[in-house]
Write an enzyme that holds these catalytic residues in place. Structure first.
Site, mmCIF file in Angstrom:
data_model
loop_
_atom_site.group_PDB
_atom_site.id
_atom_site.type_symbol
_atom_site.label_atom_id
_atom_site.label_comp_id
_atom_site.label_asym_id
_atom_site.label_seq_id
_atom_site.Cartn_x
_atom_site.Cartn_y
_atom_site.Cartn_z
ATOM 1 N N SER A 86 9.541 38.787 -61.994
ATOM 2 C CA SER A 86 10.727 38.472 -62.811
ATOM 3 C C SER A 86 10.270 38.234 -64.235
ATOM 4 O O SER A 86 9.083 37.912 -64.460
ATOM 5 C CB SER A 86 11.377 37.201 -62.275
ATOM 6 N N TYR B 82 11.435 27.976 -60.246
ATOM 7 C CA TYR B 82 11.454 29.447 -60.124
ATOM 8 C C TYR B 82 10.429 30.074 -61.070
ATOM 9 O O TYR B 82 9.694 30.974 -60.683
ATOM 10 C CB TYR B 82 12.866 29.962 -60.410
HETATM 11 P P1 NAP Z 1 18.983 38.760 -52.920
HETATM 12 O O1 NAP Z 1 20.103 39.723 -52.920
HETATM 13 O O2 NAP Z 1 19.246 37.307 -52.770
HETATM 14 O O3 NAP Z 1 17.918 39.237 -51.841
HETATM 15 C C1 NAP Z 1 16.852 38.443 -51.434
HETATM 16 C C2 NAP Z 1 16.222 39.105 -50.220
HETATM 17 O O4 NAP Z 1 15.099 38.311 -49.816
HETATM 18 C C3 NAP Z 1 17.180 39.202 -49.046
HETATM 19 O O5 NAP Z 1 17.104 40.493 -48.493
HETATM 20 C C4 NAP Z 1 16.633 38.163 -48.064
HETATM 21 O O6 NAP Z 1 16.828 38.643 -46.734
HETATM 22 C C5 NAP Z 1 15.151 38.189 -48.415
HETATM 23 N N1 NAP Z 1 14.476 36.983 -47.949
HETATM 24 C C6 NAP Z 1 14.713 35.689 -48.309
HETATM 25 N N2 NAP Z 1 13.921 34.875 -47.611
HETATM 26 C C7 NAP Z 1 13.188 35.660 -46.772
HETATM 27 C C8 NAP Z 1 12.207 35.401 -45.779
HETATM 28 N N3 NAP Z 1 11.814 34.149 -45.489
HETATM 29 N N4 NAP Z 1 11.655 36.448 -45.129
HETATM 30 C C9 NAP Z 1 12.042 37.707 -45.399
HETATM 31 N N5 NAP Z 1 12.965 38.027 -46.316
HETATM 32 C C10 NAP Z 1 13.532 36.998 -46.992
HETATM 33 O O7 NAP Z 1 18.165 38.855 -54.299
HETATM 34 P P2 NAP Z 1 17.817 40.081 -55.276
HETATM 35 O O8 NAP Z 1 18.584 39.853 -56.516
HETATM 36 O O9 NAP Z 1 17.896 41.378 -54.578
HETATM 37 O O10 NAP Z 1 16.296 39.708 -55.580
HETATM 38 C C11 NAP Z 1 15.213 40.346 -54.964
HETATM 39 C C12 NAP Z 1 13.932 39.958 -55.684
HETATM 40 O O11 NAP Z 1 14.077 40.217 -57.079
HETATM 41 C C13 NAP Z 1 13.547 38.487 -55.570
HETATM 42 O O12 NAP Z 1 12.144 38.379 -55.458
HETATM 43 C C14 NAP Z 1 14.022 37.899 -56.887
HETATM 44 O O13 NAP Z 1 13.299 36.741 -57.231
HETATM 45 C C15 NAP Z 1 13.746 39.061 -57.827
HETATM 46 N N6 NAP Z 1 14.531 39.048 -59.055
HETATM 47 C C16 NAP Z 1 15.905 39.049 -59.018
HETATM 48 C C17 NAP Z 1 16.599 39.020 -60.217
HETATM 49 C C18 NAP Z 1 18.107 38.998 -60.268
HETATM 50 O O14 NAP Z 1 18.668 38.693 -61.352
HETATM 51 N N7 NAP Z 1 18.818 39.321 -59.223
HETATM 52 C C19 NAP Z 1 15.910 38.995 -61.432
HETATM 53 C C20 NAP Z 1 14.519 38.999 -61.415
HETATM 54 C C21 NAP Z 1 13.843 39.037 -60.231
HETATM 55 P P3 NAP Z 1 17.148 37.735 -45.448
HETATM 56 O O15 NAP Z 1 17.949 36.559 -45.922
HETATM 57 O O16 NAP Z 1 17.916 38.674 -44.557
HETATM 58 O O17 NAP Z 1 15.817 37.381 -44.889
#
Ligand code: NAP
Length: 260
Positions: A143, A156
Site C-alpha cells: 500500500s 495499518y
Molecule cells: P477486501 O475486499 O477487504 O479483501 C480482503 C481479502 O483478504 C478478502 O478476500 C479476505 O477474504 C482476505 N483475507 C482476510 N483475512 C484473511 C485470512 N486470515 N486468510 C485469508 N484471506 C484473508 O480488500 P481489498 O481492497 O481487495 O484489499 C486487498 C489488499 O490490498 C489488502 O492487502 C489491502 O491492504 C491492500 N490495499 C487495499 C487498498 C484499498 O484502498 N482498497 C489500498 C491499498 C492496499 P476472506 O475474508 O474470505 O478470508
C-alpha cells in the site's frame, strides 16, 4: 497463425498462480485477470462459497480454502501444489482509525497477523514450489501506507511498512535465484469491503471515504498492474509500482469534486 503473430496462451500455459484473499476486491479481480492471461489460478481465502462462485464462472480458476493466519491451513494449501509460477500475497486489510494514544493492541495484532505474518507464512511455505519450475514470482500487495504515514493510520501503516521491508529483504536474499519479487503499492481503491472492514461494518462511514472522489481506482486497475508485472520477460524484475487515482496525491490529500 501468420508468422510474427504472438500465440494466444492456452489456458494454464503460463503455470500456476496462487492469489490469496481472492474472495473479494483486488484478489478476486487479480484471479480473474491472471486466468485470462493464461495462468492456472488457485484462488484462496476463508470464504469458500465466494471462491466456488468465482471458480464456477471463470475458466482456469480453482478454489482453495485458506486462512493465512493458520500454519495448518497454509500447509494444506502447499500440499495441493507442485510448482508455482506466481504467488500474489494480497490477503490483508486495515482495522480501525484510532490514533496511537487510543489504539487497541488487538487491532494492531490482527493487522500484523494478516498483512505481515500471513504474507511471511505463505511465502515461506511456497518458496520451494516457486523455485521448482522455470522461475517464480512473488507479488506483495502492499500500500502507499507502506511508504508514508498518516494520523489515525498507525497500525495499518506499521503493518504495510513491515510488508515493504519483507519484500525488499526477500529480493536481497533471493538474489542469484530465478525468483522475482514485486511490490504493488496502491492508493485509494474503491472495493466493497476494505473500508467497511476498517470502519468495523459502518457502511455510511465507509461510503464517505470515497464521497466526491471523481474516480477512485477499482480492483481491476490493480489487477491490471499485477498482470503487467508478472507477464514481463523472466529477466525483468519490476521492484515497486505505486499506483494512485489521479484524485489522490497522498493518503491525506484527496481531491473531492470534478477534476479539471
Ligand atoms: P477486501 O475486499 O477487504 O479483501 C480482503 C481479502 O483478504 C478478502 O478476500 C479476505 O477474504 C482476505 N483475507 C482476510 N483475512 C484473511 C485470512 N486470515 N486468510 C485469508 N484471506 C484473508 O480488500 P481489498 O481492497 O481487495 O484489499 C486487498 C489488499 O490490498 C489488502 O492487502 C489491502 O491492504 C491492500 N490495499 C487495499 C487498498 C484499498 O484502498 N482498497 C489500498 C491499498 C492496499 P476472506 O475474508 O474470505 O478470508
Amino acid at each position: 497463425m501468420t508468422s510474427g503473430t504472438p500465440a494466444t496462451p492456452s489456458p494454464t500455459s503460463r503455470g500456476t498462480a496462487v492469489v490469496t484473499g481472492a474472495s473479494s476486491g483486488i484478489g478476486a479481480a487479480t484471479a480473474r485477470r491472471l486466468a485470462a492471461d493464461g495462468f492456472a489460478v488457485v484462488a484462496a481465502a476463508r470464504r469458500r462459497e465466494r471462491l466456488d462462485e468465482l471458480a464456477a464462472t471463470v475458466p482456469g480458476v480453482r478454489a482453495v480454502t485458506l486462512d493465512v493466519t493458520s500454519d495448518d491451513s497454509v500447509a494444506e494449501l502447499v500440499a495441493s501444489l507442485n510448482d508455482v509460477a506466481v504467488l500474489v500475497n494480497n490477503a490483508g486489510g486495515a482495522l480501525g482509525t484510532e490514533r496511537v494514544a487510543d489504539a487497541a493492541a488487538d487491532d494492531w495484532r490482527w493487522m500484523y497477523e494478516v498483512n505481515v505474518l500471513g504474507t511471511l507464512r505463505v511465502t515461506q511455505a511456497l518458496l520451494p514450489a516457486l523455485r521448482a519450475g522455470a522461475g517464480g514470482h512473488v507479488v506483495m500487495v502492499g500500500s502507499i501506507a507502506g511508504h508514508l504515514v498518516y494520523e489515525g493510520g498507525g497500525g495499518y501503516t506499521a503493518a504495510k511498512h513491515a510488508e515493504t521491508a519483507l519484500a525488499e529483504t526477500l529480493r536481497l536474499e533471493l538474489n542469484g535465484q530465478p525468483v522475482r519479487v514485486t511490490e504493488v503499492a496502491p492508493g485509494m481503491v474503491h472495493t466493497e469491503e476494505f473500508s467497511l472492514t476498517r470502519l468495523r461494518g459502518d457502511q455510511a462511514a465507509a461510503d464517505k471515504v470515497y464521497e466526491g472522489v471523481e474516480q477512485p481506482l477499482v480492483a481491476d486497475d490493480i489487477a491490471d498492474v499485477i498482470s503487467f508485472a508478472v507477464t514481463r520477460p523472466a529477466h525483468v524484475n519490476v521492484d515497486l509500482l505505486v499506483v494512485k487515482p489521479i484524485a489522490q496525491a497522498a493518503p491525506y490529500k484527496v481531491a473531492r469534486g470534478p477534476i479539471g
